[in-house]
Design a protein around this motif. Sequence first.
Motif, short mmCIF file in Angstrom:
data_model
loop_
_atom_site.label_atom_id
_atom_site.label_comp_id
_atom_site.label_asym_id
_atom_site.label_seq_id
_atom_site.Cartn_x
_atom_site.Cartn_y
_atom_site.Cartn_z
N CYS A 55 0.82 -1.22 0.00
CA CYS A 55 0.00 0.00 0.00
C CYS A 55 0.86 1.27 0.00
N ASP A 56 0.17 2.42 -0.03
CA ASP A 56 0.78 3.71 -0.36
C ASP A 56 2.06 4.04 0.40
N LYS A 57 2.08 3.82 1.70
CA LYS A 57 3.20 4.31 2.50
C LYS A 57 4.31 3.29 2.66
N THR A 58 4.05 2.02 2.30
CA THR A 58 5.08 1.02 2.53
C THR A 58 6.23 1.16 1.54
N THR A 59 5.94 1.44 0.27
CA THR A 59 7.03 1.55 -0.71
C THR A 59 7.95 2.71 -0.41
N PRO A 60 7.43 3.94 -0.20
CA PRO A 60 8.37 5.01 0.15
C PRO A 60 9.14 4.73 1.43
N ALA A 61 8.48 4.10 2.41
CA ALA A 61 9.19 3.77 3.65
C ALA A 61 10.31 2.78 3.40
N HIS A 62 10.07 1.78 2.54
CA HIS A 62 11.11 0.80 2.23
C HIS A 62 12.29 1.46 1.52
N LEU A 63 11.99 2.36 0.59
CA LEU A 63 13.06 3.05 -0.13
C LEU A 63 13.81 4.01 0.79
N MET A 64 13.08 4.65 1.70
CA MET A 64 13.74 5.52 2.67
C MET A 64 14.66 4.73 3.59
N ALA A 65 14.17 3.59 4.06
CA ALA A 65 15.01 2.75 4.93
C ALA A 65 16.23 2.23 4.19
N ALA A 66 16.05 1.90 2.92
CA ALA A 66 17.20 1.45 2.12
C ALA A 66 18.25 2.55 2.04
N GLY A 67 17.82 3.78 1.77
CA GLY A 67 18.77 4.88 1.70
C GLY A 67 19.44 5.15 3.02
N ARG A 68 18.70 5.04 4.10
CA ARG A 68 19.26 5.33 5.43
C ARG A 68 20.24 4.25 5.87
N LEU A 69 19.84 2.98 5.77
CA LEU A 69 20.66 1.89 6.31
C LEU A 69 21.78 1.50 5.35
N ASN A 70 21.54 1.63 4.05
CA ASN A 70 22.54 1.35 3.03
C ASN A 70 23.13 -0.05 3.13
N VAL A 71 22.24 -1.02 3.36
CA VAL A 71 22.63 -2.43 3.25
C VAL A 71 21.99 -2.97 1.97
N PRO A 72 22.58 -3.99 1.34
CA PRO A 72 22.00 -4.50 0.09
C PRO A 72 20.49 -4.74 0.22
N THR A 73 19.74 -4.17 -0.71
CA THR A 73 18.28 -4.16 -0.61
C THR A 73 17.65 -4.35 -1.97
N VAL A 74 16.56 -5.11 -2.00
CA VAL A 74 15.70 -5.21 -3.18
C VAL A 74 14.27 -4.95 -2.73
N VAL A 75 13.55 -4.17 -3.51
CA VAL A 75 12.13 -3.89 -3.23
C VAL A 75 11.28 -4.68 -4.22
N ILE A 76 10.26 -5.36 -3.71
CA ILE A 76 9.33 -6.11 -4.56
C ILE A 76 7.97 -5.42 -4.56
N PRO A 77 7.56 -4.78 -5.65
CA PRO A 77 6.19 -4.29 -5.76
C PRO A 77 5.24 -5.48 -5.83
N CYS A 78 4.32 -5.58 -4.89
CA CYS A 78 3.53 -6.81 -4.75
C CYS A 78 2.18 -6.77 -5.44
N GLY A 79 1.97 -5.81 -6.31
CA GLY A 79 0.86 -5.91 -7.24
C GLY A 79 -0.42 -5.21 -6.83
N TYR A 80 -1.28 -5.01 -7.84
CA TYR A 80 -2.55 -4.33 -7.64
C TYR A 80 -3.70 -5.31 -7.71
N GLN A 81 -4.80 -4.93 -7.10
CA GLN A 81 -5.97 -5.80 -6.97
C GLN A 81 -6.79 -5.86 -8.27
N HIS A 82 -7.45 -6.99 -8.45
CA HIS A 82 -8.41 -7.13 -9.54
C HIS A 82 -9.68 -6.40 -9.11
N SER A 83 -10.18 -5.52 -9.95
CA SER A 83 -11.31 -4.68 -9.57
C SER A 83 -12.56 -5.03 -10.36
N GLY A 84 -13.69 -4.60 -9.83
CA GLY A 84 -14.94 -4.77 -10.55
C GLY A 84 -14.95 -4.03 -11.86
#
Length: 591
Positions: free
Chosen positions: A131-160
Amino acid sequence: MAATDRREAWPELRSNFPLDSMRSLARRAEWRPLGITADQLDRPKVAIVNTSNDLAACFAHLDGIVSVLKEELRALGILPLEIRTSAPSDFITSVGRAGRYVLPARDLITNDIEVMVEGAQLDGMICLSSCDKTTPAHLMAAGRLNVPTVVIPCGYQHSGLAADGGADIEEVFLRASYHSIRGGDQAEMEAMADTAIRGPGVCAGLATANSMHMIAEVLGLAVSGAAPVRANSERMWDSVRRSAAALAHALRHDVRPRDIITADAVRDAVTVMLSVGASVNTIKHLQAIAVEAGLDVDVWEAFRSRGRTVPLLASIRPNGPHLVEDLEDAGGAATVLRELAPLLHPDRPTVTGQSLAERLEAAAPADGTVIRGLGDPYSTRPSIVVLRGSLAETGSVSKRPIPDPGPYTFTGPARIVHSREEGIQAVAEGRIRAGDVVVLRGVGLEGGPGMGFVSGLIFALEGAGLAGRVGFVTDGQYSGLANSGVMVGEVSPEAATGGAIGLLADGDPIAIDLEAGSIDVLVDPSVLAARPPFRQPERPADHHEAHDAGPVGYLDLYRSAVQPLACGAVLCPRPGAGPGACPAEPERPAS
């Protein structure tokens, strides 16, 4: 493979303590009951950052991803260790305190990750972004901690909407907002809500979640072809498996986030976001990522200046007619990057070891319909407009529809309110008239605190037939669904920190020019300066607000630590990072 051989296969790992040390033996004692054997203890120890909970569909499939990811990482000789963090849903955790927990949760997640990864001295992390705030938070933590990191976008929902032409969650939000103001057929609204979401994943549109998923790929911390992607599709599972291999590569070759999140990468992300009409929230999130990565990049100015030169190559809901499924099927972020290649920095690295140029070679060309080329754009008018002026010295933002029918300028007298509810009441009582500029102030980062949602007031204006006939200005934030007329949000400096918006009086003329990117109060500066400082008025408690959480709660801590939007609204400044070390706010009024 023997333990000694494994040490030779990996570079020196910070998680490997001397075997006879207290730390090593205590960890061995704690981990043995978890099924971790002695021969696994010297492997790279990697956090799987999971944001799963039962509060929203956004997160419903993440636990299933964890189990597959663990198998993939173990097969690569890596010891995976799942950790959990906070994870808000804009539609669920926006109920308490009038939505003021949602943005602050981004930084709470970042700090959650720091505590777990740094506290345990893990060697890297792979982040399940939803969801909205998890991706920026993950990228922020990656920049702050600077340990090898990969982010996985986990996809969008099937809608009506995609399934049978019904509604998606954004349509439910919009129509429910009107319904709460105007009334209507309750059974019809409930039927729409019951069928809008047909599976797990984030909102099915190019709102904040999918925009940030694309940013992870554009920056280079996600694998190519990762966004946007249908949740639980074969393409998503392929991305999960390739992400595990990418993390192994990063660990072996000591590829770190600050090697990837460079000033050029951030500017490329700005270019891509402008080219697809992404969420305005990407501005503050990208600024926060840059600050956490130690970069001196003014993301607000990059959006402002590049908005005049970057053409719009895609027009996706809620900003245009096409579905996010159409964007994925047309090639997604990878194809948009390919078409924008002349405007980008192709030689910069990505987490897989490929350069951006090598990724672009494998991307599909634009189909000319959903994604267009530079020579045949949807528009050359920016869908995200950053404005500055005497009313917003450090910045403000307006979201525009595509196609954009205007108007592009608006001048009128200020009509000031201090809460969404006060504004809705003023509309209902006819105190807001065509030609006015409605000013909702005192609801920014500190004034909120946490920048709660004010979209309800905009919907009330539209319901009263005032859309396009009034201007709207706020130091709070509003949904990208509300993009008709001349509306400006996130005015900075905000009222609570001494900004000009806090010095306005009813009737002061305000001039907004979206073409010039300016927003000004047409009052002599000496007159403004002579006025008493802004004081936050008492607001009646929202009926959804929790009772007093105690003498000090998280929002109180947030108010005391949050930095201005020019710094991405991070908590506490980062020395040497940010645009010009983050411009100082005006001197604050005495309490």
